[in-house]
Write an enzyme that holds these catalytic residues in place. Structure first.
Site, PDB file in Angstrom:
ATOM      1  NE  ARG A 126      -3.743  -2.000   2.679  1.00 40.29           N
ATOM      2  CZ  ARG A 126      -4.252  -2.437   3.824  1.00 40.29           C
ATOM      3  NH1 ARG A 126      -3.838  -1.924   4.975  1.00 40.29           N
ATOM      4  NH2 ARG A 126      -5.158  -3.382   3.841  1.00 40.29           N
ATOM      5  NE  ARG A 220      -7.298   0.814   6.440  1.00 41.82           N
ATOM      6  CZ  ARG A 220      -7.264  -0.411   6.951  1.00 41.82           C
ATOM      7  NH1 ARG A 220      -6.534  -0.649   8.016  1.00 41.82           N
ATOM      8  NH2 ARG A 220      -7.956  -1.387   6.407  1.00 41.82           N
ATOM      9  NE  ARG A 231     -10.213  -5.248   4.353  1.00 40.76           N
ATOM     10  CZ  ARG A 231      -8.960  -5.377   4.701  1.00 40.76           C
ATOM     11  NH1 ARG A 231      -8.556  -4.953   5.861  1.00 40.76           N
ATOM     12  NH2 ARG A 231      -8.074  -5.928   3.901  1.00 40.76           N
TER      13      ARG A 231
HETATM   14  N1  LIG Z   1      -7.919   5.730  18.461  1.00 41.06           N
HETATM   15  C1  LIG Z   1      -8.015   6.130  17.182  1.00 41.06           C
HETATM   16  N2  LIG Z   1      -8.649   7.287  16.896  1.00 41.06           N
HETATM   17  C2  LIG Z   1      -8.752   7.719  15.619  1.00 41.06           C
HETATM   18  N3  LIG Z   1      -8.291   7.071  14.534  1.00 41.06           N
HETATM   19  C3  LIG Z   1      -7.649   5.908  14.744  1.00 41.06           C
HETATM   20  C4  LIG Z   1      -7.484   5.376  16.074  1.00 41.06           C
HETATM   21  N4  LIG Z   1      -6.816   4.211  15.974  1.00 41.06           N
HETATM   22  C5  LIG Z   1      -6.568   4.020  14.661  1.00 41.06           C
HETATM   23  N5  LIG Z   1      -7.065   5.033  13.916  1.00 41.06           N
HETATM   24  C6  LIG Z   1      -7.059   5.159  12.432  1.00 41.06           C
HETATM   25  O1  LIG Z   1      -7.990   4.201  11.921  1.00 41.06           O
HETATM   26  C7  LIG Z   1      -7.514   3.652  10.695  1.00 41.06           C
HETATM   27  C8  LIG Z   1      -7.448   2.123  10.829  1.00 41.06           C
HETATM   28  O2  LIG Z   1      -6.394   1.795  11.729  1.00 41.06           O
HETATM   29  P1  LIG Z   1      -5.362   0.626  11.428  1.00 41.06           P
HETATM   30  O3  LIG Z   1      -4.937   0.632   9.992  1.00 41.06           O
HETATM   31  O4  LIG Z   1      -4.322   0.690  12.472  1.00 41.06           O
HETATM   32  O5  LIG Z   1      -6.355  -0.615  11.671  1.00 41.06           O
HETATM   33  P2  LIG Z   1      -6.053  -2.162  11.591  1.00 41.06           P
HETATM   34  O6  LIG Z   1      -6.797  -2.787  12.706  1.00 41.06           O
HETATM   35  O7  LIG Z   1      -4.582  -2.380  11.555  1.00 41.06           O
HETATM   36  O8  LIG Z   1      -6.747  -2.536  10.195  1.00 41.06           O
HETATM   37  P3  LIG Z   1      -6.472  -3.778   9.192  1.00 41.06           P
HETATM   38  O9  LIG Z   1      -6.653  -5.028   9.980  1.00 41.06           O
HETATM   39  O10 LIG Z   1      -7.523  -3.610   8.129  1.00 41.06           O
HETATM   40  O11 LIG Z   1      -5.089  -3.584   8.632  1.00 41.06           O
HETATM   41  C9  LIG Z   1      -6.151   4.275  10.427  1.00 41.06           C
HETATM   42  O12 LIG Z   1      -6.319   5.318   9.513  1.00 41.06           O
HETATM   43  C10 LIG Z   1      -5.724   4.793  11.802  1.00 41.06           C
HETATM   44  O13 LIG Z   1      -4.861   5.898  11.717  1.00 41.06           O
END
Ligand SMILES: Nc1ncnc2c1ncn2[C@@H]1O[C@H](COP(=O)(O)OP(=O)(O)OP(=O)(O)O)[C@@H](O)[C@H]1O
Length: 281
Positions: A126, A220, A231
Protein backbone atom coordinates in the site's frame (compact mmCIF):
# COMPACT_ATOMS: atom_id res chain seq x y z
CA UNK A 1 -14.74 -35.08 47.03
CA UNK A 2 -14.51 -36.30 43.47
CA UNK A 3 -12.59 -33.18 42.53
CA UNK A 4 -10.18 -33.70 45.40
CA UNK A 5 -9.43 -37.30 44.43
CA UNK A 6 -8.92 -36.34 40.79
CA UNK A 7 -6.65 -33.52 41.75
CA UNK A 8 -4.55 -35.64 44.08
CA UNK A 9 -4.11 -38.33 41.47
CA UNK A 10 -2.54 -35.86 39.02
CA UNK A 11 1.19 -36.35 38.70
CA UNK A 12 3.59 -33.48 39.25
CA UNK A 13 4.42 -33.35 35.55
CA UNK A 14 0.71 -33.24 34.61
CA UNK A 15 0.23 -30.38 37.02
CA UNK A 16 3.12 -28.44 35.58
CA UNK A 17 1.69 -28.99 32.07
CA UNK A 18 -1.65 -27.61 33.22
CA UNK A 19 -0.36 -24.75 35.28
CA UNK A 20 2.84 -23.91 33.43
CA UNK A 21 6.30 -23.90 34.96
CA UNK A 22 7.09 -21.95 38.11
CA UNK A 23 9.23 -18.91 37.88
CA UNK A 24 11.55 -20.29 40.60
CA UNK A 25 10.61 -17.28 42.62
CA UNK A 26 11.79 -16.39 45.23
CA UNK A 27 15.35 -17.55 44.44
CA UNK A 28 16.33 -20.43 42.20
CA UNK A 29 15.74 -23.84 43.83
CA UNK A 30 19.31 -24.73 44.83
CA UNK A 31 19.82 -21.44 46.67
CA UNK A 32 16.42 -21.75 48.25
CA UNK A 33 17.25 -25.13 49.77
CA UNK A 34 20.56 -23.90 51.08
CA UNK A 35 18.76 -20.96 52.59
CA UNK A 36 16.17 -23.17 54.32
CA UNK A 37 18.87 -25.44 55.76
CA UNK A 38 20.66 -22.45 57.12
CA UNK A 39 17.51 -21.04 58.71
CA UNK A 40 16.76 -24.31 60.50
CA UNK A 41 20.21 -24.35 62.15
CA UNK A 42 20.28 -20.67 62.99
CA UNK A 43 16.91 -20.90 64.67
CA UNK A 44 18.38 -23.01 67.47
CA UNK A 45 18.21 -20.39 70.19
CA UNK A 46 21.18 -18.13 69.42
CA UNK A 47 19.71 -15.49 71.71
CA UNK A 48 23.12 -14.58 73.13
CA UNK A 49 24.16 -13.43 69.61
CA UNK A 50 21.35 -10.86 69.43
CA UNK A 51 22.86 -9.20 72.46
CA UNK A 52 25.92 -8.21 70.39
CA UNK A 53 23.75 -6.29 67.87
CA UNK A 54 24.07 -2.55 68.53
CA UNK A 55 20.99 -0.41 69.22
CA UNK A 56 19.12 0.13 65.94
CA UNK A 57 18.58 3.87 66.41
CA UNK A 58 22.22 4.56 67.40
CA UNK A 59 24.61 2.41 65.34
CA UNK A 60 25.66 3.38 61.79
CA UNK A 61 23.86 1.27 59.17
CA UNK A 62 27.00 -0.61 57.95
CA UNK A 63 27.86 -1.66 61.54
CA UNK A 64 24.28 -2.75 62.14
CA UNK A 65 24.21 -4.78 58.93
CA UNK A 66 27.52 -6.50 59.79
CA UNK A 67 26.26 -7.32 63.29
CA UNK A 68 22.99 -8.72 61.91
CA UNK A 69 24.89 -10.81 59.37
CA UNK A 70 27.19 -12.16 62.02
CA UNK A 71 24.24 -12.94 64.27
CA UNK A 72 22.37 -14.73 61.47
CA UNK A 73 25.56 -16.47 60.35
CA UNK A 74 25.66 -15.45 56.69
CA UNK A 75 25.89 -12.37 54.48
CA UNK A 76 22.77 -10.74 53.09
CA UNK A 77 22.21 -11.76 49.51
CA UNK A 78 22.44 -9.24 46.72
CA UNK A 79 21.36 -11.51 43.87
CA UNK A 80 17.79 -10.88 42.61
CA UNK A 81 14.97 -12.48 44.61
CA UNK A 82 13.34 -13.47 41.30
CA UNK A 83 15.12 -14.10 37.99
CA UNK A 84 14.26 -11.97 34.97
CA UNK A 85 10.75 -12.72 33.66
CA UNK A 86 10.42 -14.95 30.60
CA UNK A 87 10.10 -13.26 27.22
CA UNK A 88 6.45 -12.99 26.24
CA UNK A 89 4.56 -13.46 23.02
CA UNK A 90 1.77 -10.89 22.78
CA UNK A 91 -0.80 -11.58 20.09
CA UNK A 92 -2.72 -8.46 19.08
CA UNK A 93 -5.84 -9.06 17.08
CA UNK A 94 -9.23 -7.55 16.31
CA UNK A 95 -11.52 -6.77 13.39
CA UNK A 96 -10.27 -4.83 10.41
CA UNK A 97 -9.95 -1.09 11.00
CA UNK A 98 -9.95 -1.13 14.83
CA UNK A 99 -6.43 0.26 14.91
CA UNK A 100 -4.10 -2.74 15.36
CA UNK A 101 -1.35 -1.17 13.29
CA UNK A 102 -1.80 2.22 14.94
CA UNK A 103 -1.62 0.75 18.48
CA UNK A 104 1.42 -1.39 17.68
CA UNK A 105 3.23 1.53 16.03
CA UNK A 106 2.81 3.66 19.18
CA UNK A 107 3.58 0.77 21.53
CA UNK A 108 6.93 0.32 19.82
CA UNK A 109 7.70 3.96 20.48
CA UNK A 110 6.95 3.76 24.22
CA UNK A 111 8.22 0.27 25.11
CA UNK A 112 11.71 -1.17 24.94
CA UNK A 113 12.80 -4.75 24.27
CA UNK A 114 9.83 -5.36 22.04
CA UNK A 115 10.13 -7.03 18.68
CA UNK A 116 7.27 -6.68 16.25
CA UNK A 117 7.33 -9.69 14.00
CA UNK A 118 7.17 -8.62 10.40
CA UNK A 119 4.59 -10.79 8.65
CA UNK A 120 5.22 -12.23 5.22
CA UNK A 121 2.42 -11.47 2.76
CA UNK A 122 1.62 -12.04 -0.87
CA UNK A 123 -0.51 -8.88 -1.07
CA UNK A 124 0.62 -5.78 -2.90
CA UNK A 125 2.30 -2.90 -1.10
CA UNK A 126 0.00 0.00 0.00
CA UNK A 127 1.17 3.60 -0.41
CA UNK A 128 3.61 4.48 2.39
CA UNK A 129 4.39 0.86 3.28
CA UNK A 130 7.99 -0.33 3.34
CA UNK A 131 9.17 -3.87 2.57
CA UNK A 132 10.73 -5.47 5.67
CA UNK A 133 9.21 -2.85 7.98
CA UNK A 134 5.44 -3.24 7.49
CA UNK A 135 5.47 -6.67 5.84
CA UNK A 136 7.81 -8.89 3.87
CA UNK A 137 6.21 -8.61 0.47
CA UNK A 138 6.69 -11.86 -1.43
CA UNK A 139 5.09 -13.46 -4.47
CA UNK A 140 2.49 -16.19 -4.03
CA UNK A 141 5.07 -18.76 -5.23
CA UNK A 142 7.70 -17.54 -2.72
CA UNK A 143 5.11 -17.68 0.05
CA UNK A 144 4.10 -21.24 -0.79
CA UNK A 145 7.70 -22.41 -0.72
CA UNK A 146 8.06 -20.92 2.80
CA UNK A 147 5.03 -23.02 3.78
CA UNK A 148 6.65 -26.07 2.21
CA UNK A 149 9.84 -25.55 4.23
CA UNK A 150 7.79 -25.26 7.47
CA UNK A 151 9.18 -21.78 8.06
CA UNK A 152 5.89 -20.27 9.21
CA UNK A 153 4.35 -20.54 12.66
CA UNK A 154 0.91 -19.85 11.20
CA UNK A 155 -0.40 -18.75 7.83
CA UNK A 156 -3.74 -18.05 6.19
CA UNK A 157 -5.39 -16.77 3.08
CA UNK A 158 -6.84 -13.40 4.10
CA UNK A 159 -9.11 -11.52 1.67
CA UNK A 160 -7.41 -13.37 -1.19
CA UNK A 161 -3.82 -12.81 -0.01
CA UNK A 162 -1.50 -15.06 1.99
CA UNK A 163 -0.19 -13.85 5.34
CA UNK A 164 2.16 -15.81 7.62
CA UNK A 165 4.44 -15.51 10.64
CA UNK A 166 8.10 -16.46 10.14
CA UNK A 167 9.32 -18.66 13.04
CA UNK A 168 12.96 -17.64 12.64
CA UNK A 169 12.37 -14.05 13.78
CA UNK A 170 10.56 -15.20 16.93
CA UNK A 171 13.31 -17.62 17.94
CA UNK A 172 16.04 -15.10 17.23
CA UNK A 173 14.53 -12.25 19.26
CA UNK A 174 13.25 -14.36 22.15
CA UNK A 175 16.78 -15.73 22.40
CA UNK A 176 17.94 -12.14 22.96
CA UNK A 177 15.30 -11.62 25.69
CA UNK A 178 12.88 -9.55 23.61
CA UNK A 179 9.12 -9.73 23.98
CA UNK A 180 7.40 -10.58 20.74
CA UNK A 181 4.38 -8.80 19.29
CA UNK A 182 2.34 -10.60 16.68
CA UNK A 183 -0.39 -8.83 14.74
CA UNK A 184 -2.91 -11.22 13.29
CA UNK A 185 -6.53 -11.26 12.23
CA UNK A 186 -9.09 -13.19 14.29
CA UNK A 187 -8.70 -16.34 12.23
CA UNK A 188 -4.93 -16.17 12.83
CA UNK A 189 -5.42 -15.60 16.55
CA UNK A 190 -7.60 -18.72 16.79
CA UNK A 191 -4.95 -20.79 15.03
CA UNK A 192 -2.24 -19.35 17.29
CA UNK A 193 -4.33 -20.16 20.37
CA UNK A 194 -4.39 -23.79 19.20
CA UNK A 195 -0.62 -23.79 18.59
CA UNK A 196 0.54 -21.73 21.59
CA UNK A 197 -2.26 -22.37 24.10
CA UNK A 198 -1.77 -20.31 27.25
CA UNK A 199 1.92 -19.78 26.61
CA UNK A 200 1.12 -16.48 24.82
CA UNK A 201 -0.97 -13.43 25.79
CA UNK A 202 -3.95 -12.74 23.53
CA UNK A 203 -5.24 -9.16 23.29
CA UNK A 204 -8.46 -8.31 21.44
CA UNK A 205 -8.66 -4.76 20.17
CA UNK A 206 -12.04 -3.13 19.48
CA UNK A 207 -13.32 0.29 18.46
CA UNK A 208 -15.85 1.79 20.87
CA UNK A 209 -18.65 0.95 18.41
CA UNK A 210 -19.27 -0.35 14.92
CA UNK A 211 -19.94 3.07 13.41
CA UNK A 212 -16.51 4.38 14.49
CA UNK A 213 -14.81 1.32 13.08
CA UNK A 214 -16.52 1.80 9.69
CA UNK A 215 -15.68 5.52 9.70
CA UNK A 216 -12.02 4.67 10.26
CA UNK A 217 -12.01 2.22 7.39
CA UNK A 218 -13.62 4.83 5.10
CA UNK A 219 -11.15 7.51 6.14
CA UNK A 220 -8.20 5.17 5.63
CA UNK A 221 -9.16 4.95 1.90
CA UNK A 222 -7.39 1.64 1.34
CA UNK A 223 -10.45 -0.47 0.45
CA UNK A 224 -12.84 -0.23 -2.46
CA UNK A 225 -16.65 -0.51 -1.95
CA UNK A 226 -16.74 -4.30 -2.30
CA UNK A 227 -13.78 -4.81 0.06
CA UNK A 228 -15.38 -2.47 2.60
CA UNK A 229 -18.59 -4.48 2.61
CA UNK A 230 -16.69 -7.75 3.12
CA UNK A 231 -14.66 -6.26 6.00
CA UNK A 232 -17.74 -4.87 7.74
CA UNK A 233 -19.65 -8.17 7.45
CA UNK A 234 -16.61 -10.09 8.72
CA UNK A 235 -16.10 -7.68 11.62
CA UNK A 236 -19.68 -8.30 12.81
CA UNK A 237 -18.91 -11.98 13.13
CA UNK A 238 -15.42 -11.46 14.55
CA UNK A 239 -16.41 -9.47 17.64
CA UNK A 240 -18.14 -12.62 18.89
CA UNK A 241 -14.70 -14.26 19.23
CA UNK A 242 -13.60 -12.01 22.07
CA UNK A 243 -14.18 -14.87 24.55
CA UNK A 244 -11.11 -16.71 23.27
CA UNK A 245 -8.83 -13.85 24.32
CA UNK A 246 -7.15 -12.96 27.61
CA UNK A 247 -7.71 -9.20 27.44
CA UNK A 248 -9.94 -6.75 25.56
CA UNK A 249 -8.74 -3.21 24.85
CA UNK A 250 -11.04 -0.47 23.54
CA UNK A 251 -9.31 1.85 21.08
CA UNK A 252 -11.75 4.75 21.24
CA UNK A 253 -11.77 7.58 18.71
CA UNK A 254 -9.04 10.10 19.50
CA UNK A 255 -7.87 8.01 22.46
CA UNK A 256 -5.13 5.98 20.84
CA UNK A 257 -2.71 6.82 23.67
CA UNK A 258 -5.07 5.31 26.27
CA UNK A 259 -5.30 2.07 24.33
CA UNK A 260 -1.51 1.93 24.03
CA UNK A 261 -1.10 2.63 27.76
CA UNK A 262 -3.44 -0.23 28.59
CA UNK A 263 -1.57 -2.70 26.37
CA UNK A 264 1.69 -1.51 27.94
CA UNK A 265 0.24 -2.15 31.43
CA UNK A 266 -1.00 -5.59 30.41
CA UNK A 267 2.55 -6.52 29.40
CA UNK A 268 3.89 -5.14 32.71
CA UNK A 269 1.36 -7.17 34.69
CA UNK A 270 2.17 -10.32 32.72
CA UNK A 271 5.86 -9.83 33.47
CA UNK A 272 5.09 -9.60 37.19
CA UNK A 273 3.24 -12.93 37.27
CA UNK A 274 4.55 -15.56 39.66
CA UNK A 275 3.38 -18.27 37.28
CA UNK A 276 5.19 -17.22 34.15
CA UNK A 277 4.06 -18.17 30.69
CA UNK A 278 6.74 -20.24 29.01
CA UNK A 279 6.72 -20.52 25.26
CA UNK A 280 8.56 -22.96 23.02
CA UNK A 281 8.38 -22.54 19.25
N1 LIG B 1 -7.92 5.73 18.46
C1 LIG B 1 -8.01 6.13 17.18
N2 LIG B 1 -8.65 7.29 16.90
C2 LIG B 1 -8.75 7.72 15.62
N3 LIG B 1 -8.29 7.07 14.53
C3 LIG B 1 -7.65 5.91 14.74
C4 LIG B 1 -7.48 5.38 16.07
N4 LIG B 1 -6.82 4.21 15.97
C5 LIG B 1 -6.57 4.02 14.66
N5 LIG B 1 -7.07 5.03 13.92
C6 LIG B 1 -7.06 5.16 12.43
O1 LIG B 1 -7.99 4.20 11.92
C7 LIG B 1 -7.51 3.65 10.69
C8 LIG B 1 -7.45 2.12 10.83
O2 LIG B 1 -6.39 1.79 11.73
P1 LIG B 1 -5.36 0.63 11.43
O3 LIG B 1 -4.94 0.63 9.99
O4 LIG B 1 -4.32 0.69 12.47
O5 LIG B 1 -6.35 -0.62 11.67
P2 LIG B 1 -6.05 -2.16 11.59
O6 LIG B 1 -6.80 -2.79 12.71
O7 LIG B 1 -4.58 -2.38 11.55
O8 LIG B 1 -6.75 -2.54 10.19
P3 LIG B 1 -6.47 -3.78 9.19
O9 LIG B 1 -6.65 -5.03 9.98
O10 LIG B 1 -7.52 -3.61 8.13
O11 LIG B 1 -5.09 -3.58 8.63
C9 LIG B 1 -6.15 4.27 10.43
O12 LIG B 1 -6.32 5.32 9.51
C10 LIG B 1 -5.72 4.79 11.80
O13 LIG B 1 -4.86 5.90 11.72
Amino acid sequence: MLFRRTYLSLSRSTLSTLLGPLNHCPYPKTHHHRHLRFLSTSRMGDTHKSRSIPAIDKAPKPDLLRALESSIGSSFRTDPVCPDPNPLIIVISGPSGVGKDAVIKKLREVRENLHFVVTATSRGMRPGEVDGRDYYFVTKEEFLSMVERNELLEYALVYGDYKGIPKKQIREYMGKGYDIVLRVDIQGAETLRRILGNSAVFVFLVAENELKMVERLIERKTENKEELLVRIATAREEVKHVRNFDYVVVNADGKLDDAVKLVDSIIDAEKAKVWQRNVAI
